[in-house]
Structures are given as C-alpha cells and as structure tokens.
Motif scaffolding. Structure first.
Motif, PDB file in Angstrom:
ATOM      1  N   SER A  66       0.861  -1.186   0.000  1.00 52.71           N
ATOM      2  CA  SER A  66       0.000   0.000   0.000  1.00 52.71           C
ATOM      3  C   SER A  66       0.895   1.232   0.000  1.00 52.71           C
ATOM      4  O   SER A  66       1.949   1.237   0.602  1.00 52.71           O
ATOM      5  CB  SER A  66      -0.896  -0.009   1.234  1.00 52.71           C
ATOM      6  N   GLN A  67       0.467   2.241  -0.719  1.00 49.05           N
ATOM      7  CA  GLN A  67       1.286   3.449  -0.792  1.00 49.05           C
ATOM      8  C   GLN A  67       0.591   4.638  -0.170  1.00 49.05           C
ATOM      9  O   GLN A  67       0.263   5.599  -0.851  1.00 49.05           O
ATOM     10  CB  GLN A  67       1.653   3.740  -2.252  1.00 49.05           C
ATOM     11  N   GLN A  68       0.397   4.556   1.137  1.00 46.50           N
ATOM     12  CA  GLN A  68      -0.210   5.714   1.780  1.00 46.50           C
ATOM     13  C   GLN A  68       0.836   6.810   1.851  1.00 46.50           C
ATOM     14  O   GLN A  68       2.026   6.563   1.861  1.00 46.50           O
ATOM     15  CB  GLN A  68      -0.693   5.431   3.211  1.00 46.50           C
ATOM     16  N   SER A  69       0.341   8.036   1.921  1.00 44.37           N
ATOM     17  CA  SER A  69       1.290   9.135   2.117  1.00 44.37           C
ATOM     18  C   SER A  69       0.786   9.999   3.255  1.00 44.37           C
ATOM     19  O   SER A  69      -0.341   9.867   3.699  1.00 44.37           O
ATOM     20  CB  SER A  69       1.426   9.953   0.839  1.00 44.37           C
ATOM     21  N   GLY A  70       1.646  10.892   3.715  1.00 43.48           N
ATOM     22  CA  GLY A  70       1.263  11.783   4.794  1.00 43.48           C
ATOM     23  C   GLY A  70       1.196  11.074   6.126  1.00 43.48           C
ATOM     24  O   GLY A  70       1.733   9.991   6.275  1.00 43.48           O
ATOM     25  N   GLY A  71       0.551  11.693   7.102  1.00 46.74           N
ATOM     26  CA  GLY A  71       0.331  11.180   8.447  1.00 46.74           C
ATOM     27  C   GLY A  71       1.385  10.236   8.969  1.00 46.74           C
ATOM     28  O   GLY A  71       2.512  10.624   9.231  1.00 46.74           O
ATOM     29  N   GLU A  72       0.994   9.002   9.082  1.00 48.09           N
ATOM     30  CA  GLU A  72       1.845   7.984   9.665  1.00 48.09           C
ATOM     31  C   GLU A  72       3.191   7.916   8.952  1.00 48.09           C
ATOM     32  O   GLU A  72       4.237   7.759   9.573  1.00 48.09           O
ATOM     33  CB  GLU A  72       1.139   6.631   9.561  1.00 48.09           C
ATOM     34  N   ASN A  73       3.154   8.052   7.638  1.00 55.75           N
ATOM     35  CA  ASN A  73       4.366   7.917   6.850  1.00 55.75           C
ATOM     36  C   ASN A  73       5.388   8.995   7.150  1.00 55.75           C
ATOM     37  O   ASN A  73       6.588   8.758   7.107  1.00 55.75           O
ATOM     38  CB  ASN A  73       4.013   7.952   5.360  1.00 55.75           C
ATOM     39  N   ASP A  74       4.907  10.202   7.435  1.00 53.18           N
ATOM     40  CA  ASP A  74       5.865  11.262   7.705  1.00 53.18           C
ATOM     41  C   ASP A  74       6.478  11.152   9.081  1.00 53.18           C
ATOM     42  O   ASP A  74       7.638  11.487   9.285  1.00 53.18           O
ATOM     43  CB  ASP A  74       5.249  12.617   7.435  1.00 53.18           C
ATOM     44  N   GLU A  75       5.700  10.602   9.998  1.00 53.10           N
ATOM     45  CA  GLU A  75       6.263  10.271  11.289  1.00 53.10           C
ATOM     46  C   GLU A  75       7.346   9.212  11.103  1.00 53.10           C
ATOM     47  O   GLU A  75       8.407   9.265  11.708  1.00 53.10           O
ATOM     48  CB  GLU A  75       5.160   9.694  12.173  1.00 53.10           C
ATOM     49  N   MET A  76       7.060   8.252  10.252  1.00 50.83           N
ATOM     50  CA  MET A  76       8.014   7.189   9.973  1.00 50.83           C
ATOM     51  C   MET A  76       9.270   7.732   9.316  1.00 50.83           C
ATOM     52  O   MET A  76      10.374   7.300   9.582  1.00 50.83           O
ATOM     53  CB  MET A  76       7.388   6.123   9.060  1.00 50.83           C
ATOM     54  N   ARG A  77       9.077   8.698   8.445  1.00 53.45           N
ATOM     55  CA  ARG A  77      10.227   9.293   7.763  1.00 53.45           C
ATOM     56  C   ARG A  77      11.142   9.967   8.785  1.00 53.45           C
ATOM     57  O   ARG A  77      12.353   9.830   8.734  1.00 53.45           O
ATOM     58  CB  ARG A  77       9.729  10.327   6.738  1.00 53.45           C
ATOM     59  N   GLN A  78      10.505  10.661   9.730  1.00 55.77           N
ATOM     60  CA  GLN A  78      11.293  11.331  10.756  1.00 55.77           C
ATOM     61  C   GLN A  78      12.033  10.316  11.633  1.00 55.77           C
ATOM     62  O   GLN A  78      13.204  10.495  11.960  1.00 55.77           O
ATOM     63  CB  GLN A  78      10.367  12.185  11.615  1.00 55.77           C
ATOM     64  N   PHE A  79      11.340   9.247  11.950  1.00 54.00           N
ATOM     65  CA  PHE A  79      11.949   8.184  12.754  1.00 54.00           C
ATOM     66  C   PHE A  79      13.188   7.625  12.058  1.00 54.00           C
ATOM     67  O   PHE A  79      14.275   7.525  12.638  1.00 54.00           O
ATOM     68  CB  PHE A  79      10.905   7.075  12.991  1.00 54.00           C
ATOM     69  N   VAL A  80      12.997   7.281  10.789  1.00 50.52           N
ATOM     70  CA  VAL A  80      14.087   6.703  10.005  1.00 50.52           C
ATOM     71  C   VAL A  80      15.261   7.690   9.913  1.00 50.52           C
ATOM     72  O   VAL A  80      16.423   7.319  10.065  1.00 50.52           O
ATOM     73  CB  VAL A  80      13.565   6.324   8.600  1.00 50.52           C
ATOM     74  N   ALA A  81      14.929   8.980   9.695  1.00 54.20           N
ATOM     75  CA  ALA A  81      15.984   9.990   9.566  1.00 54.20           C
ATOM     76  C   ALA A  81      16.760  10.153  10.871  1.00 54.20           C
ATOM     77  O   ALA A  81      17.972  10.361  10.864  1.00 54.20           O
ATOM     78  CB  ALA A  81      15.368  11.328   9.145  1.00 54.20           C
TER      79      ALA A  81
END
Ligand SMILES: [Zn+2]
Length: 287
Positions: A66-81
C-alpha cells in the motif's frame, strides 16, 4: 526508544510516489544478458539483480504494497531519519578514533519499486543495501510486514533493521564486503552461503555496536527495547523464515544465520560496543 536527542540525517533521498519502469535502459548490457538467461532457464532474475551477489535480506512478501502518504508515513520518515542520523554520529566517532573517515551512506525511501545501482528492486524484497551506490533502500510499508508477518513489533526492532543495513555499509567501507564477494564468486553454493551468514551476523553485531554507543551517550533505549530488538533478530533468522515460508528448515540454505545466531551476535554488539567482538570470520563453528 528515545530519539529526541538524535539529529535527523540529511542523507535521506525521498523517492516515494515516484514511478519506476523496469526498462532495459538503466541496467546496461549485463542486465539484459542476465534477463535473457533468466528467461531461458526460468529462474527469477530479481534474485540475481538484487544486490549483485548477496542474497535478498528478506524473502518476497506476498502482501500487497500500500502506498499511503502523509500522516503515519511522515512520522516514519522522521523516525528513520533520526535513526540514520544516530548511526552517522556513532560511526563517525568510531572511524575517527581509528584515524579514518566515515563516508555517510544515503538512505532512499521508496514506495513499490526502485532502481538502484545493484538493479531493480520491488518493495516486497524488504530493505537492502547496495554497495555500488552506497545507499540503503527501504519501502516503509515493510514495517507493517515486520510487525505482522514477522511478528516483530516495536520501534527498536524498526531501528535495528536500519542499523543492520548501515552495518553492511560499514563492511563495505572496510573492504570486508568486497573480500567476501570475491571469495563467494569462487566458492560452491554451500560455502558461498556460509560466507554470507558470517557477513550477515557481523552486520547484526555492528547494529548492536551502534545501539551500545548511542545508548551510552544519549540514553536511547527504554525498558523492553532490547527484548524487541532481539525478538526481531530471532524472527528474521533463516530457520524461522524458512519454516514460515515452506514449513521446514534446510540449514545449508541459510544465508543470514539462524534465530539463535542472529540474537547472539546482535546481543554481543549491544553488550560490548566493541568492534573486535564482531569478528565472525575468524571463528570456527558459529552456533
Ligand atoms: Zn543483511
């Protein structure tokens, strides 16, 4: 995990939402030859293109991406970074102390499919490291697989997955990866697999080294984190992976190490924080 003291890495390349066509243009003649051979002999070219010599980190997941964007994903991006930033800090220090320079890897976020210098990959293969372009690739939807399919929930489990790939980058910088690949190219499958296991267990140990240093300096681990990480290492052990995929275990086919081995080496890194404890190559039997 407590990541509030960790700086976000600037070496994130966000390719999410970008369409990738599996054209012949990117791969060059070598790729075309491999693809043709694959068509004739009927094996899966994806396996060959994946990371050149190293077997894929995770077997293909059948679950839809699934390719959701925004919300959860941006939190995840910050986590990964932040996790990547934390590994940069640790490895910078370790390399500096040894009089060397740590060249930071880039982490590529993608959704669905991606083109790397090691070939075309689909998110279903899970995160991987490509030594040719010194990049770690991850489709964030893998974390759902990690939680559900691999039964390894928790943020430290997620961080471990990145730290393991960064461990491969460290092996690359130290020339270990090249040496192993050269040995593998002359070895029979069984020995090549055994070498791969040693390489992978070392990456687990190196992931542990990062956790040790980051925790000692910035107190990143909270109660239950270590258990989460060790559980992840066990769940992605070859024996459990094989059992899940095919119902039985073939030790000769191991490429990443058993649950017990992965836990042992990850724990060794976490406990010692000492590179010398991660020599998986000069030791005899690994169990
Ligand atoms: Zn690996």
């Amino acid at each position: 995990m407590r990541l509030d003291q960790e700086d976000e890495s600037r070496n994130i390349e966000d390719r999410r939402g970008r369409r990738v066509s599996r054209g012949v243009a990117g791969g060059g003649i070598g790729t075309i030859v491999i693809l043709l051979l694959a068509l004739f002999f009927g094996f899966d070219p994806g396996l060959l293109l994946q990371g050149n010599v190293q077997p894929p980190e995770y077997p293909r997941a059948p679950s839809p991406q699934s390719q959701q964007s925004g919300g959860e994903n941006d939190e995840m991006r910050q986590f990964v970074a932040r996790v990547l930033g934390s590994t940069e800090r640790t490895w910078d220090q370790i390399f500096q102390a040894a009089g060397q320079t740590y060249r930071k890897p880039t982490l590529v976020l993608f959704s669905g499919a991606v083109e790397s210098a090691c070939g075309f990959a689909q998110g279903a293969v899970g995160p991987f490291y490509c030594g040719e372009d010194e990049k770690v690739y991850i489709d964030l939807s893998f974390y759902r697989d990690l939680r559900q399919r691999f039964q390894a929930p928790g943020d430290f489990a997620q961080a471990y997955v990145i730290a393991h790939e960064v461990g491969h980058h460290v092996q690359n910088l130290l020339g270990i990866m090249r040496r192993v690949q050269s040995l593998q190219s002359r070895a029979r499958e069984r020995e090549a697999n055994a070498l791969s296991v040693r390489l992978e267990l070392q990456a687990d140990c190196l992931a542990g080294i990062w956790a040790n240093h980051a925790h000692r300096e910035r107190n990143i681990l909270e109660e239950g984190d270590i258990e989460e990480g060790l559980n992840a290492a066990a769940q992605i052990g070859d024996d459990r992976m094989q059992k899940r995929a095919q119902g039985y275990v073939v030790p000769e086919g191991f490429t990443h190490g058993s649950a017990q081995q992965r836990v042992m080496w990850f724990r060794r890194g976490i406990a010692s924080g000492d590179l010398k404890q991660c020599d998986t190559f000069s030791r005899g039997p690994l169990s």
